[in-house]
Design a protein around this motif. Structure first.
Motif: not given
Length: 299
Positions: A218-220, A222-223, A225-226, A229
């Protein structure tokens, strides 16, 4: 993958040991049941032997009472014991069928002596019934019946002693079998407990590792996705800047030099302006930004 394989191995070992533990319990209980059955059988033989000896004693007591009094009421115990003794001997014979040859031989001697004793008592009772009181007493005084009873008691005592030894031996076997079954049950259940604890520990450890891996994923995500973006925003900004430049240049071209352009050049400039506006609308649709006006100008 290695953790999953280890967990599967432990679970399979646990299931296999549960099945083996059940088999072991059944196997260990069979000798206990056999020894218990032999112990009960020995007790039954002792009881049948006591019944036979009681039958002969009751018959003798009834005979003596009748010979002394001539009262037929004393023959009732004799008649009752006479009716029981045949069945009691049959039960004793069946109980000793799987014993040693010596014990079966003693039982045959006991039955023969009881028959002889019964015949002696029948003769004395018959003489007393016929009125030969003295002759019946002389028959008793001859100690023929006493000899039979002494032998009957001796053989009954020998059989009882043998069965007492058998009972003690069977009881020792039953106790030893119970101890073995108890020890085997404790050991197998301890091993089963250890395997169960290991399986639970592996399951919990595997669950924690899966949780950590899920959190890391999940952390990876999120990174990433950021980063995506940011890249999308950068590309969107660059594309917007390019579209604005194209749109502005085509508009200025038309406004300042539209009169000098040939018809075809004027058409090309209009197409460039419309294409830039269309691309700006597409970009805004992709990034979710609303368009400001029909000319494709940014808000």
């Amino acid at each position: 993958m290695i953790r999953k394989a280890a967990l599967q191995i432990v679970v399979l070992a646990l299931l296999a040991f549960i099945a083996w533990n059940a088999y072991l319990a059944v196997t260990q209980l069979k000798p206990v049941e056999k020894s218990a059955a032999l112990t009960l059988e020995s007790s039954a033989i002792q009881a049948e032997l006591s019944c036979v000896l009681k039958d002969v004693t009751d018959m003798e007591a009834g005979q003596r009472g009748y010979l002394l009094t001539g009262n037929d009421a004393y023959l009732q115990p004799y008649a009752d014991a006479k009716g029981r003794i045949e069945m009691d001997f049959a039960n004793l014979h069946a109980g000793l069928s799987n014993r040693t040859q010596r014990e079966r031989s003693l039982e045959s001697q006991l039955e023969s002596l009881a028959t002889s004793k019964q015949a002696e008592m029948e003769r004395s009772i018959s003489l007393r019934q016929q009125g030969y009181r003295r002759r019946s007493f002389r028959l008793v005084d001859s100690d023929e019946g006493k000899g039979y009873m002494d032998e009957i008691r001796r053989i009954a005592s020998s059989l009882s002693s043998s069965e007492s030894n058998n009972f003690a031996r069977f009881d020792e076997q039953r106790t030893a079998a119970l101890k073995r079954a108890f020890s085997a049950t404790i050991i197998s259940n301890f091993v089963l407990l250890v395997l169960a604890v290991c399986a639970i520990g592996l399951i919990r450890h595997h669950g924690r590792l899966l949780g950590k891996e899920a959190a890391l994923s999940r952390s990876e995500l999120t990174v990433r996705n950021l980063q995506l973006e940011r890249l999308t925003a950068a590309l969107s900004g660059q594309a917007r800047s390019n579209m604005v430049t194209i749109n502005m240049n085509s508009r200025l071209l038309l406004e300042n030099y539209g009169g000098f352009l040939p018809r075809q050049g004027h058409a090309y400039a209009e197409q460039m302006k419309e294409a830039a506006a269309e691309m700006e609308r597409l970009r805004q649709d992709l990034v979710g930004s609303p368009s400001s006006n029909g000319n494709g100008r940014a808000a």
